[in-house]
Write a protein that holds these residues in place. Structure first.
Motif, short mmCIF file in Angstrom:
data_model
loop_
_atom_site.label_atom_id
_atom_site.label_comp_id
_atom_site.label_asym_id
_atom_site.label_seq_id
_atom_site.Cartn_x
_atom_site.Cartn_y
_atom_site.Cartn_z
N ARG A 168 7.24 -32.04 -66.40
CA ARG A 168 7.10 -30.91 -65.66
C ARG A 168 8.32 -30.60 -64.92
O ARG A 168 9.22 -31.66 -64.70
CB ARG A 168 6.13 -30.96 -64.56
N LYS A 169 8.59 -29.44 -64.38
CA LYS A 169 9.79 -29.12 -63.33
C LYS A 169 8.75 -28.92 -61.99
O LYS A 169 7.68 -28.49 -62.08
CB LYS A 169 10.50 -27.80 -63.76
N PHE A 170 9.57 -29.01 -60.74
CA PHE A 170 8.90 -28.78 -59.63
C PHE A 170 9.84 -27.99 -58.77
O PHE A 170 11.14 -28.30 -59.07
CB PHE A 170 8.33 -29.76 -59.01
N PHE A 171 9.55 -27.27 -58.07
CA PHE A 171 10.15 -26.36 -56.67
C PHE A 171 9.62 -26.34 -55.72
O PHE A 171 8.31 -26.12 -55.68
CB PHE A 171 10.81 -25.29 -57.20
N ASP B 35 0.84 -24.98 -53.94
CA ASP B 35 0.58 -25.66 -52.65
C ASP B 35 0.09 -27.21 -53.15
O ASP B 35 -0.94 -27.63 -52.68
CB ASP B 35 -0.99 -25.17 -52.11
N ALA B 36 0.83 -27.70 -53.93
CA ALA B 36 0.64 -28.92 -54.60
C ALA B 36 1.16 -30.29 -53.83
O ALA B 36 1.72 -30.16 -52.79
CB ALA B 36 1.21 -29.21 -55.83
N ALA B 37 0.63 -31.20 -54.07
CA ALA B 37 0.96 -32.72 -53.57
C ALA B 37 2.29 -33.11 -54.20
O ALA B 37 2.73 -32.40 -55.22
CB ALA B 37 0.12 -33.67 -54.03
N ARG C 94 -0.33 -2.09 -62.03
CA ARG C 94 -0.71 -1.02 -63.01
C ARG C 94 -1.94 -1.45 -63.75
O ARG C 94 -2.50 -0.23 -64.04
CB ARG C 94 0.42 -0.91 -63.94
N SER C 95 -2.50 -2.60 -63.61
CA SER C 95 -3.74 -3.05 -64.44
C SER C 95 -4.99 -2.89 -63.43
O SER C 95 -5.96 -3.04 -64.01
CB SER C 95 -3.41 -4.25 -65.23
N GLY C 96 -4.69 -2.94 -62.10
CA GLY C 96 -5.82 -3.14 -61.49
C GLY C 96 -6.38 -4.48 -61.08
O GLY C 96 -7.06 -4.84 -60.40
N TYR C 97 -5.32 -5.46 -61.74
CA TYR C 97 -5.51 -6.72 -61.24
C TYR C 97 -4.22 -7.31 -60.55
O TYR C 97 -3.12 -6.91 -60.93
CB TYR C 97 -6.06 -7.81 -62.50
N TYR C 98 -4.24 -8.33 -59.95
CA TYR C 98 -3.00 -9.31 -59.60
C TYR C 98 -3.09 -10.70 -60.07
O TYR C 98 -4.17 -11.30 -60.38
CB TYR C 98 -3.02 -9.28 -58.09
N LEU C 99 -1.95 -11.23 -60.19
CA LEU C 99 -1.96 -12.66 -60.70
C LEU C 99 -2.15 -13.68 -59.82
O LEU C 99 -1.73 -13.47 -58.61
CB LEU C 99 -0.32 -12.87 -61.15
N ALA C 100 -2.91 -14.73 -59.96
CA ALA C 100 -3.34 -15.77 -59.06
C ALA C 100 -2.71 -17.18 -59.57
O ALA C 100 -2.37 -17.89 -58.81
CB ALA C 100 -4.62 -15.89 -59.08
N LYS C 101 -2.69 -17.38 -60.85
CA LYS C 101 -2.00 -18.78 -61.27
C LYS C 101 -0.67 -19.02 -61.05
O LYS C 101 0.18 -17.90 -61.02
CB LYS C 101 -2.20 -18.82 -62.98
N PHE C 102 -0.26 -20.00 -60.54
CA PHE C 102 1.10 -20.55 -60.31
C PHE C 102 1.56 -19.89 -58.76
O PHE C 102 2.39 -20.20 -58.40
CB PHE C 102 2.04 -20.06 -61.08
N ALA D 88 5.91 -23.48 -50.43
CA ALA D 88 4.95 -24.32 -51.27
C ALA D 88 5.67 -25.08 -52.19
O ALA D 88 6.66 -24.48 -52.93
CB ALA D 88 3.67 -23.79 -51.31
N ILE D 89 4.97 -26.32 -52.56
CA ILE D 89 5.52 -27.07 -53.85
C ILE D 89 4.90 -26.61 -54.88
O ILE D 89 3.52 -26.31 -54.80
CB ILE D 89 5.20 -28.62 -53.66
N HIS D 90 5.48 -26.32 -55.89
CA HIS D 90 4.90 -25.72 -57.24
C HIS D 90 5.01 -26.62 -58.37
O HIS D 90 6.25 -27.23 -58.36
CB HIS D 90 5.56 -24.52 -57.65
N TYR D 91 4.41 -26.68 -59.34
CA TYR D 91 4.73 -27.60 -60.63
C TYR D 91 4.80 -26.41 -61.66
O TYR D 91 4.08 -25.55 -61.64
CB TYR D 91 3.86 -28.51 -61.02
N TYR D 92 5.91 -26.82 -62.75
CA TYR D 92 5.73 -25.89 -63.88
C TYR D 92 5.67 -26.98 -64.87
O TYR D 92 6.50 -27.70 -65.36
CB TYR D 92 7.11 -25.01 -63.86
N PRO D 93 4.48 -26.88 -65.78
CA PRO D 93 4.24 -27.90 -66.75
C PRO D 93 4.74 -27.56 -67.88
O PRO D 93 4.50 -26.48 -68.55
CB PRO D 93 2.59 -28.02 -66.95
#
Length: 593
Positions: free
Chosen positions: A317-320, A305-307, A417-425, A441-446
Motif C-alpha cells: 500500500r501507499k498512504f498519505f 480516517d485510518a489508524a 452529474r449522476s445524482g450520486y457522490y463518491l464515498a469510498k476512500f 486524515a490518514i488514507h491508505y491506497y491498497p
C-alpha cells in the motif's frame, strides 16, 4: 527511439538528482555519476526513486479514478479519463499511455541490479552477514518492482494484432547501453504469454528473497521496512498476472477468436483451460501460504480516517495524510470539486440484502420507484456511494440532489452529474475543508489486496473446474469463496440466488464478474476487467434524477446521462505510441490501431 533514449536520459537525471539531494554540500558538477555506485546510501536512493514514482492515491489518473472511464462512474473534469471513456484515444494522443514512463523505470531498475549489489558496495560495514541480507532484500525489491512495471506495460499495451497474435511488449532484462539503444531494429514485441512468463519469473525470484511480511524488530526484515516490496506482494502480483494471462482477450486466435464486441469463441478448449488451471493454482498457492489468512474485506476506516497501523487486508500500500482527495471529490457544498461520481449503473449492480439483484422482482426493488434507500442493499453500496437523503460524513447534512438542493447542479456547476457522490476512500469528517481550520486524515491506497487473490481464485477455479469442484490440492471451491465474500463484505447470508447462479460455469462467471466489480470498485480494476473479458463497452451511463412535487414528495427517474460510443473492437486494446512505431518496423500495433 523514445523508449531507449528517454530512459537513458531519465536514468542519468535520477542518478544526478540523487547525488544532489543526498550530498547537498557539493555542487552538482563536482560528482561523477559513478560515485553513486561507490556510496551505498546513494545506490539505494536510486531504487527509492523507483518507489517514489509509484502512484500515491487511487485517483492518480489526472486527478480521477479510472472507473470514471467505465460504467462505474462519471467525471466532471473533461481531461484524460473523460477522453478515454468517450473513445478519445489515438496512437498520437493516448490519454492512458505509459510506455515511456514504464521503460524509464525498468531501465533504472536494471541499472540498480547490475551496479547496486556489487561487492564494492557495503550496505552494512560491520557485518558481512547483515550486508548479504540487505543485498538479498534489495535484489528482491528490485525484481518485484521490475515485475510491477513490466505488468503495467503489459496491462495497458498488451493485446491482439490484426494477424490474430496476442503480443505484449519488448522484454528488456538488462540495462541498455547507448549502442543498444541506437539499434532500433532489434526490438520487437514478445508474445503475451512470454511476457507473463517473464513477469512471473521475477515474482518467483522476489518471493524467494523477501519476507512474506515485514514484522518484528530485525533491522533488515522488521516493521521499520513496511511499505517496501514483500514476498506477499509478489505472490499477489503473480496471481494478477496469471489471471490476465488466462483471460480470453489475450489469447492467440488459435485459442480464442474475437468475433465482435462482447462476443468470442473458444477454438482450443484444452489450451484455454490449461491457462485457467495455472491461474487458479497460482492463486491457491497464495491463499495457502502461511500468514495469508482468510477473507476479511475492508471497512471505510481502512481507507480513510485510518489508524497508523496498516490494515492486514493490504498486502502492499501507499498512504498519505492530507485532504487532497476530499478537495477533488467532496460535494461542492462541502468545498470539494465533485470530480468523480458513481453511476446509476453501478448502484443497480449492488444486490438486495436477500442476495437477489435489483433486476429480479424477488429483491423487492421497484424499477418504477428507483429510490436507492427503499430496499436494504449490499453493504458495499454505502461504502462506495452517497445518495439522496443519506447523511454526508459523520455529522454533515443529508445529501440533497433535488433541484435547488445544496448538492444539486442548480446549486453549483461542479455538483454531481449522476445524482450520486463518491464515498469510498474519502474522509468522514464533514469539516475537512473548512477554510478556517483545514483538517487532514490518514488514507491508505491498497496497491495489492488479499481480496483480489480470493476473487482471482474464484474466477480461475470456476473456469477451470466449475463452481463446485476443487482443483488438485486446492483449499476452496469457487462457490465457497464467493459465498464468503458476499457474506463478509456484502452482509448477504441467503444463498438462494447464489445457488441458482452456480448451476453452470457460465452463469457463475457473470456473478463473479459482478462481485469483482463491487469489491474492487474505484480501485482502477474495472477498466481492464471489462476488456480482458471482452465485455460490452458501449453501455450508456445512467443518472438518477430526483424532483420534488408540489406536495413535497420526491419522484425518482433513471435517465441516460452519457453515451459511450466504444463500439469498435479496437477499444478492447490501447494503441502503442505512434513515434515508437515509426522508429521500428518490428513494433506491430494492436488490432484496429
Amino acid at each position: 527511439m523514445k523508449l531507449i533514449n528517454m530512459v537513458l536520459f531519465t536514468a542519468a537525471i535520477v542518478l544526478l538528482a540523487a547525488c544532489k539531494k543526498n550530498l547537498d554540500t557539493k555542487t552538482l558538477n563536482e560528482w561523477d555519476p559513478e560515485d553513486v555506485w561507490r556510496i551505498p546510501e546513494l545506490a539505494e536512493g536510486v531504487l527509492m526513486d523507483v518507489y517514489n514514482s509509484l502512484p500515491t492515491r487511487p485517483d492518480n489518473f489526472d486527478g480521477n479514478f479510472l472507473d470514471a472511464a467505465t460504467d462505474n462512474g462519471v467525471t466532471n473534469r473533461y481531461t484524460n479519463v473523460y477522453k478515454a471513456g468517450m473513445g478519445g484515444i489515438t496512437a498520437q494522443d493516448n490519454p492512458l499511455a505509459n510506455w515511456g514512463d514504464c521503460y524509464a523505470q525498468l531501465q533504472t531498475i536494471n541499472l540498480f541490479l547490475e551496479k547496486g549489489l556489487t561487492d564494492q558496495l557495503l550496505y552494512d560495514r560491520v557485518s558481512t552477514e547483515a550486508d548479504a541480507r540487505i543485498k538479498a532484500r534489495l535484489k528482491g525489491e528490485a525484481l518485484f518492482l521490475r515485475a510491477w512495471y513490466s505488468f503495467s506495460l503489459l496491462q495497458r499495451n498488451g493485446g491482439k494484432t490484426a494477424s490474430g497474435a496476442a503480443l505484449g511488449y519488448p522484454i528488456i532484462d538488462h540495462f541498455l547501453s547507448d549502442s543498444e539503444g541506437r539499434d532500433m531494429e532489434t526490438y520487437e514485441r514478445a508474445s503475451y504469454q512470454q511476457c507473463v512468463t517473464q513477469i512471473m519469473a521475477d515474482c518467483d525470484s522476489a518471493i524467494r528473497l523477501l519476507p512474506f511480511v515485514y514484522s518484528g524488530t530485525d533491522v533488515v526484515t522488521g516493521t521499520t521496512q513496511t511499505g517496501r516490496a514483500s514476498g506477499g506482494a509478489a505472490l499477489v502480483l503473480k496471481s494478477r498476472v496469471a489471471l490476465y494471462g488466462a483471460s480470453p482477450a489475450y489469447q492467440d486466435d488459435a485459442v480464442v477468436l474475437l468475433n465482435d464486441m462482447g462476443n468470442f469463441t473458444v477454438v482450443d478448449a484444452q489450451r484455454y483451460n490449461t491457462q485457467w488451471v495455472m491461474a487458479a493454482l497460482v492463486a491457491d498457492t497464495a491463499l495457502r501460504t502461511s500468514g495469508f489468512g482468510s477473507f476479511t474485506g475492508i471497512k471505510a476506516t481502512d481507507l480513510a480516517d485510518a489508524a497508523t497501523t496498516t490494515p492486514a487486508e493490504f498486502v502492499w500500500r501507499k498512504f498519505f495524510n492530507s485532504n487532497d482527495m476530499e478537495s477533488r471529490h467532496f460535494p461542492p457544498y462541502y468545498r470539494g470539486s465533485g470530480q468523480t461520481a458513481p453511476s446509476q449503473n453501478l448502484v443497480e449492480a449492488f444486490p438486495a440484502k436477500n442476495g437477489f439483484p435489483v433486476t429480479d422482482s424477488r429483491s423487492g426493488y421497484d424499477p418504477a420507484n428507483p429510490d436507492p434507500s427503499l430496499v436494504a442493499r449490499d453493504n458495499r453500496m454505502n461504502l462506495n456511494v452517497y445518495y439522496q437523503g443519506r447523511t454526508f460524513g459523520a455529522a454533515g447534512g443529508k445529501i440533497d440532489v433535488v433541484y435547488g438542493g445544496k448538492d444539486s447542479r442548480s446549486f453549483h456547476a461542479a455538483a454531481s452529474r449522476s445524482g450520486y457522490y463518491l464515498a469510498k476512500f474519502l474522509s468522514n469528517k464533514d469539516n475537512m475543508l473548512n477554510p478556517v481550520q483545514t483538517l487532514t486524515a490518514i488514507h491508505y491506497y491498497p496497491l495489492l489486496r488479499k481480496a483480489e487473490v480470493f476473487l482471482n481464485y474464484a474466477e480461475a477455479a470456476n473456469e477451470a473446474w466449475g463452481p463446485h469442484t476443487k482443483g488438485p490440492g486446492c483449499q476452496y471451491t469457487a462457490y465457497e469463496v464467493i459465498r464468503s465474500i458476499r457474506n463478509l463484505s456484502g452482509g448477504i447470508t441467503s444463498t438462494t440466488y447464489l445457488d441458482e447462479m452456480a448451476a453452470s460455469k457460465e452463469s457463475f462467471r457473470t456473478l463473479i464478474q459482478n462481485e469483482r466489480r463491487l469489491e474492487l470498485a474505484f480501485e482502477n480494476h474495472r477498466f481492464f476487467d471489462l476488456r480482458r473479458w471482452l465485455l460490452p463497452l458501449n453501455e450508456s451511463i445512467k443518472a438518477l434524477e430526483v424532483t420534488r412535487q408540489e406536495d413535497g414528495t420526491l419522484v425518482y427517474r433513471v435517465q441516460e446521462l452519457e453515451a459511450r460510443n466504444l463500439n469498435d473492437i479496437r477499444y478492447y486494446y490501447l494503441p502503442l505510441p505512434q513515434n515508437e512505431l515509426l522508429k521500428s518496423k518490428k513494433l506491430v500495433n494492436n488490432l484496429g490501431w
